[in-house]
Every structure is written in structure tokens, then in C-alpha cells.
Scaffold this active site. Structure first.
Site, PDB file in Angstrom:
ATOM      1  N   SER A   1      39.745 -21.760  90.884  1.00  0.00           N
ATOM      2  CA  SER A   1      41.183 -22.014  90.787  1.00  0.00           C
ATOM      3  C   SER A   1      41.496 -23.509  90.847  1.00  0.00           C
ATOM      4  CB  SER A   1      41.911 -21.234  91.886  1.00  0.00           C
ATOM      5  OG  SER A   1      43.306 -21.266  91.695  1.00  0.00           O
TER       6      SER A   1
ATOM      7  N   HIS B   1      21.017 -37.744  66.469  1.00  0.00           N
ATOM      8  CA  HIS B   1      22.102 -38.611  66.923  1.00  0.00           C
ATOM      9  C   HIS B   1      22.180 -38.776  68.438  1.00  0.00           C
ATOM     10  CE1 HIS B   1      23.413 -37.175  62.904  1.00  0.00           C
ATOM     11  NE2 HIS B   1      23.910 -38.392  62.776  1.00  0.00           N
TER      12      HIS B   1
ATOM     13  N   ASP C   1      44.141 -12.124  85.215  1.00  0.00           N
ATOM     14  CA  ASP C   1      44.622 -13.190  86.093  1.00  0.00           C
ATOM     15  C   ASP C   1      46.142 -13.232  86.116  1.00  0.00           C
ATOM     16  OD1 ASP C   1      45.144 -15.748  87.352  1.00  0.00           O
ATOM     17  OD2 ASP C   1      43.048 -16.213  86.945  1.00  0.00           O
TER      18      ASP C   1
END
Length: 558
Positions: free
Chosen positions: A355, A507, A430
């Protein structure tokens, strides 16, 4: 007489822990002259039992403390009422001050009676002797014996100082007493000259924002810092702490942050076990009403990891107030403690947050880029949308200004500064970090955290086609629907891995990557879905449901 005074002024004693064999000094090692022998009797392996005099005096003082806390929180309304009734005149205030003085004298007398009750108790006298010896000489033997007691943490000696690492004393790059570095929000009107007139015009709004943040705002954001809530949770916290110490061999420590706040921590060392994950340390960052005694530390503990839990400033044994600067200062000293005192390398440290703990977790990831991984459970990208959700629409300007100036929890911005592995855990039911209703899974701010992370790391992949297909995948309300979307686009995981590994070999690993620049739209869709699935896992539960140990998995990396 000196011992009696120590008993009067001494801290409250809650529990005497069982003596742990693993922590006893070897028989061949003689005790230091300043060490005090702690009791080994099994009859003391329980909550401390005060004598009647101490018990009743403690009850009176605890009740007075609760009344004082209630008076403090209701004081603005009380002053307004007294002013309207005309009770704030000098003729009324003077007698009231006499009553208050008499009450304070009575409470001082009660405190003295409590001290006498403690003085007659051999358990408390033994404890206060060990505490005084530890303050005089923090030898390992004295600290080991003091760890057998659970008492008011304000009297616990400091175990680690923020300036203790030698590298910080020699360099000027570390934090100052004003605090560690934070990312500051950009000015709202960058082209406007900051003249004296503009400053005067902004002053009322700034004062209002300051007052809101330091009164209602901070307590709404971090309810765990409210004294009355902590008082109600005290039995649960004591029980949780006893479990960590007695069953998990946890070691409590007090850390001094650069702002002067004292941070309450608990360390469980699993490096001596046969489990390989015990060599890794999980630093746990709790939620806005979470404490390490009963919080998310249980998940990595059950999974077999070494764990370091800590309480927010103003929570339980930690001092201060939980503003973003204080939170970051606390997290900084916790990480320093893990590296320089506990002996973990940054590559062996995992940051785990639940949270609102995502703020300190992402700050640590940004500030200590060599940490092994970051796991964010039920977290969000930015506080502003969630703050606007619970406040009236007419307050939109005030809420936005207050959050940006005083409570700026910019998790996504900080997370994008981290180059290592990240795992996001989204709660599908949630009810806290959704901006509409729990059933509307697309309003979960964990989605925005994922999208901002992927758009930063893989901007070419997360162009129009990639962004659109990831949003479709995030809208899936079940595992079946999620798998259906994944298979509809025929994602070839081996191909995705080969593309990413080839790019990394050519890269380097540093983000952002330009992979996908010369790729077809179908290829970008496949790669976007593959990356989204690797960075976010769903957990079908509400916000406060404990995360099972089997769901605590290390983030994906190439």
C-alpha cells in the site's frame, strides 16, 4: 534512594521474554564487570505482572493520557465553544489554571506511588538495573540481556546512528540534518515571475494548505500515527512483537535518523538456516495503519527470507510524524543499518512494500539503485487521484495543492528512476486504491503504476498499439479472461525473450530502451503483453488481505 527515583522515572515494563539459548553467551566467555545477570526462571516467561499499587497507579495515568489525547484532538472545537460562551475571560481562566495545577500535582503523586510499587517488585528492580547498566555501557552482554524485556521504547538506547557509516563521515554526498533528497514537483506556473505581489497572493492558500496537511490531512493519510488507535491496538502489537522475538528470534533495534527521529525496527536473521533465500534480506515497508508487529513482514518470513521490519515515524516505538521527508529519512537509516550493521550487500536486499509503503520502497530503489529487486503490493502511482476520490469536488484545488506541497507521494516518478527488477501485485477486489468502486478494476491505480513504468522503460513498445492492448489485458476481471486476451494475440514468449536479450546484449541494460522502434504493430502488441504479464501479477483479494507466502515471488529479469 537512587533506585527508588529510577523506579519513579523509569519506563513501563510490558513483558519479560523467554531466555533464548541461541543468544546466551558461550560458557568460556566471562561476563564483563558492567553486565547484569538476567533472570532465567521459567516463572518470569510471561507478561510482566505489576503489584497492586503499580497496577492501579498505571491505570490512573493511562486514563489521564487518554483524556489528554481526546482533549488535544478536540481542542479547536472546545476553544471555539468556550469563546462563544465567554469563558475565556481572565476571571474564568485563572481559577481553571488552579484546578489544572492541582490535577497535575495529584498525577505527580500517583506517579510517585507507581514508583514505590515498582521498587517493591524484584522483577522491575532487576529490569531497571539492566537498563541503567546498558545506558552506561552498551556492551553486547548488556544489550543481549536488555533484549529479554519489552518496555516503553522511548527508554531503549540508540543502536545505530545515521552518521555511523564511515563513508558518510568522509563524504559530503550523504544526507544532511535537513533530510535526504526528494524529487520535488515542478511549479504549476513556470512562466510566471515570482514577484513579491504573487507571493503575497499565494500566501493565504499556502497557509491553508499547511494547516490542512498538518491537522486533518496527515491523520487521514496515516491513521496509524493517531495515539488513540495505537492505544487500542497495544495488546495486539505486544502479542505480535512477542511472537517475532520468541518464535522467530527477532532482534529489536532503535535507529537514529538524520532528522532526529528514532525508528523502531525488528530484524529476523535466517542466514544460519539451510534455506538459500535466508541469505537475502527483505526490507518491509508497511501501510498507513500497518505496524511491523502485525504487518506484511509475515509474508517473507513464511517464505524463509531474512526480514527487517520498521515502523513509520510516529507509529508505535518510532518518533516523529509521517510526512514524506521524514519517511524518506527513516528509510535511509534503515537501509544503512541493513548494509553497515547487519552486513547485507545491496545486491542481497529486496524492498517489499504494501500500500502506502510504496513511497518509501520506491524512494529506496531510486536512492540505492544496486538493491536486488522491488516488490510493490497493492500500491499506486500518485496520491492526488486517491485524495480527490475521498474529498468534495469543490476542494479539488486545495487538495491538489496540499498534496503536491506537503504530502507528495510520487511513487511512479521514483520507481522510474530504478533500473532493477520490479514486480507489482494488483488486488482485483481492492477497495482502497480504486478511484470509483472495487468492481471497476480499471480504476485501480496499480494499473497506472504499471503503465508509467512500462512507458518509461519501453517507450517504443508502449506506443499506440502496445498501450491499447495492455489496457485491454488490464481490464480482464478473471484469470480466464486474462489468458484469453493473451492467447488471442498469439504471444510467442520465446521470440519476445530473444528480442529483449538481443537488444540488451547490443545496447546494455540501462533503461529506457528503444526496442520495438522498427517492429511491426503485431510484434509490439506481443512484446507489450509479454512485459505487462511479467511485471504485474493479480491476487484475487481485497486491500487488507494478507499476501500468502506462495504469492511472494521474485520479480522477472532477463
Amino acid at each position: 534512594m537512587a533506585k527508588l527515583l529510577s523506579c519513579v522515572l523509569g519506563p513501563r515494563l510490558y513483558k519479560i521474554y523467554r531466555e533464548r539459548d541461541s543468544e546466551r553467551a558461550p560458557a568460556s566467555v566471562p561476563e564483563t564487570p558492567t553486565a547484569v545477570t538476567a533472570p532465567h526462571s521459567s516463572s518470569w516467561d510471561t507478561y510482566y505482572q505489576p503489584r497492586a499499587l503499580e497496577k492501579h497507579a498505571d491505570s490512573i495515568l493511562a486514563l489521564a493520557s487518554v483524556f489528554w489525547s481526546i482533549s488535544y484532538y478536540s481542542s479547536p472545537f472546545a476553544f471555539f465553544y468556550l469563546y462563544r460562551k465567554g469563558y475565556l475571560s481572565l476571571s474564568k481562566v485563572v481559577p481553571f489554571s488552579h484546578y489544572a495545577g492541582t490535577l497535575l500535582l495529584l498525577l505527580a503523586g500517583v506517579a510517585c506511588l507507581r514508583g514505590i510499587g515498582r521498587w517493591t517488585n524484584p522483577q522491575y528492580r532487576q529490569f531497571i538495573t539492566i537498563l541503567e547498566a546498558t545506558h552506561r555501557n552498551q556492551s553486547s552482554e548488556n544489550k543481549r540481556q536488555l533484549a529479554n524485556y519489552n518496555f516503553d521504547f522511548r527508554s531503549w538506547p540508540v543502536d545505530f546512528h545515521w552518521e555511523e557509516p564511515s563513508s558518510r563521515k568522509e563524504s559530503r554526498g550523504g544526507p544532511s540534518r535537513q533530510g535526504v533528497a526528494l524529487l520535488r514537483p515542478e511549479p504549476l506556473h513556470r512562466g510566471t515571475a515570482d514577484t513579491l505581489l504573487n507571493r503575497v497572493k499565494k500566501l493565504p492558500c499556502q497557509i491553508t494548505s499547511y494547516l490542512v496537511a498538518h491537522t486533518l490531512g496527515r491523520r487521514m493519510l496515516y491513521p496509524g500515527s493517531v495515539y488513540l488507535l495505537q492505544k487500542a491496538l497495544m495488546p495486539v502489537l505486544l502479542q505480535g512483537q512477542a511472537r517475532l522475538v520468541e518464535e522467530c528470534n527477532g532482534r529489536r533495534a532503535k535507529l537514529l535518523a538524520c532528522d532526529g527521529n528514532e525508528i523502531d525496527t525488528m530484524f529476523v536473521d535466517r542466514r544460519g538456516t539451510a534455506e538459500p533465500q535466508g541469505q537475502k534480506l527483505v526490507i518491509c515497508c508497511e501501510g498507513n495503519a500497518g505496524f511491523y508487529e502485525v504487518g506484511c513482514v509475515s509474508t517473507p518470513l513464511e517464505a524463509g527470507y531474512s526480514v527487517l521490519g520498521w515502523n513509520h515515524p510516529g507509529f508505535a516505538g518510532s518518533t516523529g510524524v509521517p510526512f514524506p521527508q521524514n519517511e524518506a529519512n527513516a528509510m535511509d537509516v534503515v537501509v544503512q543499518f541493513a548494509i553497515h550493521r547487519l552486513g547485507f550487500q545491496p545486491q542481497d536486499i529486496i524492498i517489499y512494500a504494501w500500500s502506502i509503503g510504496g513511497f518509501t520502497a520506491t524512494w529506496a530503489a531510486m536512492s540505492y539503485p544496486d538493491v536486488s529487486a522491488v516488490i510493490l503490493d497493492a500500491s499506486f502511482d500518485d496520491l492526488v487521484p486517491l485524495a480527490l476520490k475521498v474529498m468534495p469536488d469543490s476542494w479539488r484545488g486545495l487538495v491538489t495543492r496540499t498534496v503536491r506541497q506537503h504530502l507528495n507521494l510520487n511513487n511512479a516518478e521514483q520507481l522510474c528512476r530504478y533500473q532493477g527488477p520490479v514486480l507489482l501485485i494488483r488486488r482485483t477486489k481492492d477497495e482502497i486504491i480504486t478511484t470509483t468502486v472495487p468492481e471497476d478494476i480499471m480504476s485501480n491505480r496499480g494499473n497506472d503504476l504499471l503503465l508509467k513504468l512500462l512507458q518509461h522503460r519501453y517507450p517504443r513498445v508502449m506506443a499506440e498499439e502496445g498501450l491499447r492492448v495492455v489496457r485491454q489485458w488490464l481490464e480482464a476481471s478473471s484469470q480466464l479472461e486474462e489468458a484469453s486476451i493473451y492467447s488471442r494475440w498469439e504471444v510467442e514468449e520465446d521470440w519476445c525473450l530473444s528480442v529483449l536479450r538481443s537488444y540488451q546484449a547490443e545496447h546494455g541494460p540501462d533503461f529506457p530502451w528503444s526496442v520495438g522502434e522498427d517492429m511491426s504493430a503485431d510484434g509490439r502488441r506481443q512484446l507489450a503483453l509479454f512485459l505487462a504479464r511479467k511485471h504485474l501479477h493479480n491476487f484475487e483479494a481485497t486491500h487488507c488481505t494478507p499476501l500468502p507466502a506462495q504469492n511472494f515471488q521474485m520479480p522477472w529479469h532477463l
